[in-house]
Design a protein around this motif. Structure first.
Motif, PDB file in Angstrom:
ATOM      1  N   THR A  97      38.318  37.328  30.778  1.00 18.95           N
ATOM      2  CA  THR A  97      38.433  35.747  31.619  1.00 18.95           C
ATOM      3  C   THR A  97      39.133  35.184  32.925  1.00 18.95           C
ATOM      4  OG1 THR A  97      40.939  36.380  30.669  1.00 18.95           O
ATOM      5  CG2 THR A  97      40.117  35.486  29.091  1.00 18.95           C
ATOM      6  N   GLN A  98      39.057  34.241  33.108  1.00 17.97           N
ATOM      7  CA  GLN A  98      39.640  34.538  35.137  1.00 17.97           C
ATOM      8  C   GLN A  98      40.228  33.556  35.351  1.00 17.97           C
ATOM      9  OE1 GLN A  98      35.114  35.432  36.330  1.00 17.97           O
ATOM     10  NE2 GLN A  98      36.036  35.354  37.780  1.00 17.97           N
ATOM     11  N   SER A  99      41.223  33.689  36.274  1.00 15.44           N
ATOM     12  CA  SER A  99      42.127  32.936  36.771  1.00 15.44           C
ATOM     13  C   SER A  99      42.904  33.013  38.434  1.00 15.44           C
ATOM     14  CB  SER A  99      43.233  32.718  36.257  1.00 15.44           C
ATOM     15  OG  SER A  99      43.945  34.311  36.676  1.00 15.44           O
ATOM     16  N   PRO A 100      42.798  31.172  38.989  1.00 16.71           N
ATOM     17  CA  PRO A 100      42.419  30.127  38.473  1.00 16.71           C
ATOM     18  C   PRO A 100      40.638  29.805  37.911  1.00 16.71           C
ATOM     19  CG  PRO A 100      42.254  30.465  40.551  1.00 16.71           C
ATOM     20  CD  PRO A 100      43.412  31.103  40.624  1.00 16.71           C
ATOM     21  N   THR A 101      40.660  28.234  37.602  1.00 15.28           N
ATOM     22  CA  THR A 101      39.611  27.737  37.317  1.00 15.28           C
ATOM     23  C   THR A 101      39.105  27.444  38.860  1.00 15.28           C
ATOM     24  OG1 THR A 101      39.711  27.750  35.998  1.00 15.28           O
ATOM     25  CG2 THR A 101      37.792  26.422  35.874  1.00 15.28           C
ATOM     26  N   HIS A 102      39.820  26.086  39.009  1.00 11.43           N
ATOM     27  CA  HIS A 102      39.278  26.014  40.673  1.00 11.43           C
ATOM     28  C   HIS A 102      41.029  26.288  42.175  1.00 11.43           C
ATOM     29  CE1 HIS A 102      37.412  23.938  38.070  1.00 11.43           C
ATOM     30  NE2 HIS A 102      36.315  23.922  39.007  1.00 11.43           N
ATOM     31  N   LEU A 103      39.884  26.856  42.869  1.00  9.16           N
ATOM     32  CA  LEU A 103      41.309  27.167  44.137  1.00  9.16           C
ATOM     33  C   LEU A 103      40.309  26.497  44.863  1.00  9.16           C
ATOM     34  CD1 LEU A 103      43.992  28.719  44.263  1.00  9.16           C
ATOM     35  CD2 LEU A 103      42.475  30.787  44.314  1.00  9.16           C
ATOM     36  N   ILE A 104      41.452  25.461  46.407  1.00  8.73           N
ATOM     37  CA  ILE A 104      41.233  25.660  47.164  1.00  8.73           C
ATOM     38  C   ILE A 104      42.192  25.943  48.623  1.00  8.73           C
ATOM     39  CG2 ILE A 104      41.228  23.113  48.782  1.00  8.73           C
ATOM     40  CD1 ILE A 104      40.673  21.267  46.361  1.00  8.73           C
ATOM     41  N   ASP A 155      33.230  31.702  52.469  1.00 12.57           N
ATOM     42  CA  ASP A 155      33.396  32.343  51.669  1.00 12.57           C
ATOM     43  C   ASP A 155      33.527  31.263  50.038  1.00 12.57           C
ATOM     44  OD1 ASP A 155      36.550  34.345  53.020  1.00 12.57           O
ATOM     45  OD2 ASP A 155      33.525  34.914  52.943  1.00 12.57           O
ATOM     46  N   SER A 156      33.365  29.904  50.560  1.00 14.49           N
ATOM     47  CA  SER A 156      32.963  29.324  49.414  1.00 14.49           C
ATOM     48  C   SER A 156      31.500  29.423  48.594  1.00 14.49           C
ATOM     49  CB  SER A 156      33.216  27.934  50.362  1.00 14.49           C
ATOM     50  OG  SER A 156      34.102  26.868  50.987  1.00 14.49           O
ATOM     51  N   ALA A 157      32.821  29.269  47.272  1.00 17.39           N
ATOM     52  CA  ALA A 157      31.306  30.295  46.352  1.00 17.39           C
ATOM     53  C   ALA A 157      31.901  30.294  44.694  1.00 17.39           C
ATOM     54  CB  ALA A 157      31.076  31.686  46.724  1.00 17.39           C
ATOM     55  N   LEU A 158      31.215  30.786  44.147  1.00 19.40           N
ATOM     56  CA  LEU A 158      31.926  30.930  42.587  1.00 19.40           C
ATOM     57  C   LEU A 158      32.128  32.016  42.641  1.00 19.40           C
ATOM     58  CD1 LEU A 158      32.625  29.753  39.633  1.00 19.40           C
ATOM     59  CD2 LEU A 158      30.020  30.304  39.286  1.00 19.40           C
ATOM     60  N   TYR A 162      29.640  41.191  31.309  1.00 20.79           N
ATOM     61  CA  TYR A 162      29.354  40.834  30.922  1.00 20.79           C
ATOM     62  C   TYR A 162      30.130  39.848  31.230  1.00 20.79           C
ATOM     63  CZ  TYR A 162      28.112  42.736  26.623  1.00 20.79           C
ATOM     64  OH  TYR A 162      27.092  43.368  25.563  1.00 20.79           O
ATOM     65  N   PHE A 163      30.449  38.883  31.626  1.00 22.37           N
ATOM     66  CA  PHE A 163      30.881  37.881  32.478  1.00 22.37           C
ATOM     67  C   PHE A 163      31.818  36.928  32.340  1.00 22.37           C
ATOM     68  CE2 PHE A 163      28.708  38.659  36.686  1.00 22.37           C
ATOM     69  CZ  PHE A 163      27.222  39.042  36.207  1.00 22.37           C
ATOM     70  N   GLY A 164      33.066  36.783  32.708  1.00 20.08           N
ATOM     71  CA  GLY A 164      33.482  35.076  33.178  1.00 20.08           C
ATOM     72  C   GLY A 164      33.528  34.332  33.067  1.00 20.08           C
ATOM     73  N   PRO A 165      33.718  33.504  33.425  1.00 18.82           N
ATOM     74  CA  PRO A 165      33.817  31.718  33.783  1.00 18.82           C
ATOM     75  C   PRO A 165      33.570  31.608  35.086  1.00 18.82           C
ATOM     76  CG  PRO A 165      35.755  32.069  32.778  1.00 18.82           C
ATOM     77  CD  PRO A 165      34.917  32.520  32.339  1.00 18.82           C
ATOM     78  N   GLY A 166      34.345  32.681  36.203  1.00 19.07           N
ATOM     79  CA  GLY A 166      34.515  32.698  37.135  1.00 19.07           C
ATOM     80  C   GLY A 166      35.541  31.356  37.876  1.00 19.07           C
ATOM     81  N   THR A 167      35.671  31.884  38.990  1.00 22.34           N
ATOM     82  CA  THR A 167      37.038  31.233  39.654  1.00 22.34           C
ATOM     83  C   THR A 167      36.338  30.514  41.134  1.00 22.34           C
ATOM     84  OG1 THR A 167      38.755  32.694  39.320  1.00 22.34           O
ATOM     85  CG2 THR A 167      39.035  31.354  41.633  1.00 22.34           C
ATOM     86  N   ARG A 168      36.380  29.078  41.112  1.00 20.35           N
ATOM     87  CA  ARG A 168      35.248  28.631  42.696  1.00 20.35           C
ATOM     88  C   ARG A 168      36.427  28.050  43.332  1.00 20.35           C
ATOM     89  NH1 ARG A 168      30.395  27.268  43.628  1.00 20.35           N
ATOM     90  NH2 ARG A 168      30.450  26.682  41.388  1.00 20.35           N
ATOM     91  N   LEU A 169      35.740  29.112  44.542  1.00 23.38           N
ATOM     92  CA  LEU A 169      37.280  28.706  46.366  1.00 23.38           C
ATOM     93  C   LEU A 169      36.186  28.091  46.753  1.00 23.38           C
ATOM     94  CD1 LEU A 169      39.654  29.682  47.406  1.00 23.38           C
ATOM     95  CD2 LEU A 169      37.552  32.139  47.936  1.00 23.38           C
ATOM     96  N   THR A 170      36.965  27.134  46.940  1.00 21.35           N
ATOM     97  CA  THR A 170      36.951  25.954  48.146  1.00 21.35           C
ATOM     98  C   THR A 170      37.383  26.421  49.632  1.00 21.35           C
ATOM     99  OG1 THR A 170      35.729  24.187  46.770  1.00 21.35           O
ATOM    100  CG2 THR A 170      35.902  23.427  48.771  1.00 21.35           C
ATOM    101  N   VAL A 171      36.912  26.534  50.698  1.00 16.57           N
ATOM    102  CA  VAL A 171      37.748  26.522  51.858  1.00 16.57           C
ATOM    103  C   VAL A 171      37.483  25.376  52.877  1.00 16.57           C
ATOM    104  CG1 VAL A 171      38.106  28.543  53.840  1.00 16.57           C
ATOM    105  CG2 VAL A 171      37.196  28.730  51.493  1.00 16.57           C
TER     106      VAL A 171
END
Lengths: 112, 114
Positions: free
Chosen positions: A5-12, A85-88, A102-111
């Motif tokens: 598991t990963q957190s957060p899901t999305h981040l700006i 740095d904007s990426a998954l 085994y991968f988690g769902p990822g965190t989408r980072l937007t800068v």
């Protein structure tokens, strides 16, 4: 069996800020690897933690840092954020029993 | 330095139309070659590990094969739900007793039309 598991899901975030991403490894796994995936590209290795020690690092600057806790969860910290740095950001866990990660769902980072 | 190249970049198939995806690699001592499936906005899902030339693995409509220079992912009679990006990765023997980094290709985007 709980997966990764990963957190957060999305981040700006704004350029120049700092960010912390979190990952909980799969039950029974003692190794965590972090990857950056830009849009349309394959994941790129950032670093790996094995039993709380850094166990290899990819071609990323020192402003990318991390740590692993006694329960084998992990954090990825990025300082002085840049637009590129904007990426998954993907976390993967593995164990001594085999090489599969085994991968988690990822965190989408937007800068911005 | 390990390198992985996947082809084609994108593949469009009709439902039931079998085809193959290619993964060419260079690595200093292959520990394993891995295939993953990735749906949009999600993390890669593990499919197969291949360890040595001549090895084959199968799962439903997918079959992975390995030679000393490349791997193929064969898709037999695909369905629309097989649409995804398929990623190939290699791991070398560096890192001692622990299993180290994966080096990925850029992926093949597969679209299966009904």
């Amino acid at each position: 069996e709980t997966g990764v598991t990963q957190s957060p899901t999305h981040l700006i975030k704004t350029r120049g800020q700092q960010v912390t991403l979190r990952c909980s490894s799969q039950s029974g796994h003692n190794t965590v690897s972090w990857y950056q995936q830009a849009l349309g590209q394959g994941p790129q290795f950032i670093f790996q933690y094995y039993r709380e020690e850094e166990n290899g690092r990819g071609n990323f600057p020192p402003r990318f840092s991390g740590l692993q806790f006694p329960n084998y969860s992990s954090e990825l910290n990025v300082n002085a954020l840049e637009l590129d740095d904007s990426a998954l950001y993907l976390c993967a866990s593995s164990s001594d029993r085999g090489p599969e990660q085994y991968f988690g769902p990822g965190t989408r980072l937007t800068v911005t | 330095e390990d390198q992985v190249t996947q082809s084609p970049e994108a593949l469009r198939l009709q439902e039931g139309e079998s085809s193959s995806l290619n993964c060419s690699y260079t690595v200093s001592g292959l520990r394993g070659l891995f295939w993953y499936r990735q749906d949009p906005g999600k993390g890669p899902e593990f499919l197969f590990t291949l360890y040595s030339a001549g090895e084959e693995k199968e799962k439903e409509r997918l079959k992975a094969t390995l030679t000393k220079k490349e791997s193929f992912l064969h898709i037999t009679a695909p369905k629309p739900e097989d649409s995804a990006t398929y990623l190939c990765a290699v791991q070398d023997h560096a890192g001692g007793t622990s299993y180290g980094k994966l080096t990925f290709g850029q992926g093949t985007i597969l679209t299966v039309h009904p």
